[in-house]
Design a protein around this motif. Structure first.
Motif, PDB file in Angstrom:
ATOM      1  N   ILE A 139       0.865  -1.181   0.000  1.00 25.48           N
ATOM      2  CA  ILE A 139       0.000   0.000   0.000  1.00 25.48           C
ATOM      3  C   ILE A 139       0.898   1.226   0.000  1.00 25.48           C
ATOM      4  O   ILE A 139       1.730   1.393   0.901  1.00 25.48           O
ATOM      5  CB  ILE A 139      -0.927   0.028   1.236  1.00 25.48           C
TER       6      ILE A 139
ATOM      7  N   ALA B 186      -2.271   5.649  -1.410  1.00 28.60           N
ATOM      8  CA  ALA B 186      -3.381   4.707  -1.269  1.00 28.60           C
ATOM      9  C   ALA B 186      -3.856   4.638   0.173  1.00 28.60           C
ATOM     10  O   ALA B 186      -5.068   4.549   0.437  1.00 28.60           O
ATOM     11  CB  ALA B 186      -2.954   3.326  -1.757  1.00 28.60           C
TER      12      ALA B 186
ATOM     13  N   GLN C 197      -5.944   7.668   0.869  1.00 29.61           N
ATOM     14  CA  GLN C 197      -7.246   7.551   0.210  1.00 29.61           C
ATOM     15  C   GLN C 197      -8.152   6.573   0.946  1.00 29.61           C
ATOM     16  O   GLN C 197      -9.348   6.828   1.130  1.00 29.61           O
ATOM     17  CB  GLN C 197      -7.034   7.112  -1.245  1.00 29.61           C
ATOM     18  N   GLN C 198      -7.591   5.441   1.391  1.00 29.77           N
ATOM     19  CA  GLN C 198      -8.399   4.436   2.088  1.00 29.77           C
ATOM     20  C   GLN C 198      -8.888   4.953   3.443  1.00 29.77           C
ATOM     21  O   GLN C 198     -10.015   4.659   3.852  1.00 29.77           O
ATOM     22  CB  GLN C 198      -7.601   3.148   2.258  1.00 29.77           C
TER      23      GLN C 198
END
Length: 532
Positions: A49, A53, A56-57
């Protein structure tokens, strides 16, 4: 450091003013500065990751939680082994204005229900193998929503993927750094587990202290195997690692071969462990079969270890080996070793930046000079806000002028190095896990064959300590049957290693068991058995 004439030892000055922000804001700002870098690698699967990312998650999961009714002030309980998802969900819940309470994935239904009840958690995150346990525990409490990782369908539970695909706006959570962020459960200096209220401000302060006070280079790769439901695993390894610009290699738990394989295959540079793992690194033949040459630093915490073990690990791994010291009530860390300076084997290091320490005579309350042993007290911005719903225990731990009584006996030398020599508190340390004797004694007293009981820790080379019950039977007692009965009702680290039947339990006038007396008797008994 302050001069040796003063009873108060000062850590270094903070390099900059502590940011007045929340934990997710602080971490997301750090990872946004390196969007293409790897934030996490999941050791069992090899999944990666990036920082972009991860950011964003966290945002999508926060939006998904809000859409499910998670509101500022709510608590989300996480019952799961370490994984990238643990980090995402924890930071998302905080970003949505709530707090996180990590639970031991080895808990029984009754133990988990108690934490759900005490934390008043309305939401729980787990993994498929533990979903049934979480459901059964939730039936006894007010927990209403289940989120589960790694599945597409989960009946009444919401797959985590559903949160991550939310197209709603991120919630505008409060930016107040004095709100509750983390609610781990700790036995403190004595008694049964209590909710430790850690604010965003306290956690961010401790992360800044750790990063400033350690030699953690940007680009380091650290092994996140210590349980994230513990302060060491989450605040020290995870949050501080991300804030320092490192990559986390997540491992669900310590298993010898998987642990060594993760270090070798992912070229891990930094490992924070506990003394039983240090014993493994120092002596197990399996260690020699893996290429561990990437290691630049191995640290240990959770319980003190001797200089000899420290030296053995250092010699075998050919990298600096150090110790640190802390407690859940301060986020994670009070002292650590900066390898850029002098090393002192057997010491847990020096006081972290922005923190004060003193050594107090537990009998008189007076300050003791350098070199003398007494109870260690600390004061700093990382201290907790108190025990949830327990002002009496809070007052017994925090002084009116902001000092935390650690319950540990130690000394501070002329150079400011701290040494832990004993402890006032009664906790038993099993593989770095705190076990409260009072909790085990309360369970023993529910057994019809037990008239009285006291539990102590017996030193053990591999686990640090093992719980041993001294009991007064009402009738004939089969120790193995009692141990099996007990094991069905507690997590594995709380299981009894031995049961000793006696006619009476020594107690003080207030009725508290004299554990020091029992520990001395237990040592004599073990010596006698060994000599026979």
């Amino acid at each position: 450091m302050s001069n040796t004439a003063s009873p108060i030892v000062e850590g270094p000055a903070l390099a900059r003013a502590l940011p007045s922000t929340t934990v997710p804001q602080f971490i997301r700002e750090a990872i946004r500065r390196r969007p293409d870098a790897l934030a996490m690698i999941d050791a069992p699967t090899g999944r990666t990751i990036t920082c972009a990312a991860l950011d964003q998650q966290i945002g999508r999961a926060a939006a998904g939680l809000a859409a499910q009714g998670f509101r500022p002030g709510d608590t989300l309980l996480i019952c799961s082994p370490n994984s990238p998802e643990w980090v995402v969900v924890a930071l998302a819940a905080m970003a949505a204005g709530g707090s996180v309470s990590g639970a031991n994935p080895g808990y029984t239904v009754a133990e988990l229900a108690q934490q759900l009840r005490d934390s008043k958690a309305r939401f729980a995150f787990t993994v498929p193998p533990l979903l049934d346990t979480v459901r059964r525990a939730a039936e006894q409490t007010g927990c209403e929503h289940f989120i589960v990782a790694g599945v597409a369908e989960a009946g009444d539970a919401l797959p985590l993927a559903g949160l991550l695909t939310s197209n709603g706006p991120e919630p505008l959570a409060s930016a107040d750094p004095d709100t509750l962020a983390l609610l781990p459960f700790s036995s403190g200096t004595t008694g049964v587990p209590k909710g430790v209220m850690l604010t965003h401000r306290a956690i961010v302060a401790n992360v800044c202290q750790i990063v400033q006070g350690s030699e953690w280079p940007q680009g380091m790769v650290s092994l996140a195997f210590l349980p994230m439901f513990h302060a060491m695993g989450f605040v020290l390894t995870t949050l501080s690692g991300l804030a320092a610009g490192g990559t986390l290699v997540t491992l669900p738990r310590f298993e010898p071969e998987a642990f060594l394989c993760a270090i070798a295959s992912q070229r891990v540079t930094h490992v924070i462990a506990v003394p039983p793992v240090m014993q493994f690194l120092a002596g197990h033949p399996l260690v020699s079969t893996f290429d561990l040459s990437s290691l630049q630093l191995v640290g240990s915490g959770g319980a003190p270890m001797g200089a000899a073990l420290e030296d053995r690990v250092c010699a075998r791994l050919k990298c600096p080996t150090v110790q640190g010291y802390g407690m859940t009530e301060v986020g994670a860390v009070l002292t650590l070793v900066d390898t850029r300076g002098a090393l002192r084997p057997g010491s847990v290091g020096q006081v972290v930046p922005g923190t004060q320490a003193r050594v107090v005579d537990p009998a008189t309350g007076r300050d003791l000079p350098r070199g003398e042993a007494g109870e260690l007290w600390f004061r700093g911005p990382q201290l907790f806000a108190g025990y949830l719903g327990n002002p009496q225990s809070t007052a017994a731990t925090l002084t009116a002028d902001g000092w935390i009584r650690t319950g540990d006996i130690g000394r501070i030398d002329a150079d400011g190095f701290v040494f832990i020599t004993d402890r006032l508190k009664e906790l038993i340390k099993v593989n770095g896990e705190s076990v409260a004797p009072a909790e085990l004694e309360a369970l023993l007293m529910t057994h019809p064959a037990i008239a009285d009981a006291a539990v102590i820790g017996r030193p053990d080379e591999y686990t640090g300590e093992l719980p041993v019950a001294w009991v007064v039977p009402r009738s004939e007692l089969d120790a193995e049957v009692l141990k099996a009965w007990f094991a069905e009702r507690v997590a594995s680290h709380k299981r009894l290693a031995d049961v000793v039947a006696v006619d009476t339990i020594p107690r003080n006038p207030a009725g508290k068991p004299l554990r020091r007396v029992l520990r001395a008797r237990d040592a004599e008994r073990m010596e006698s058995v060994g000599m026979s």
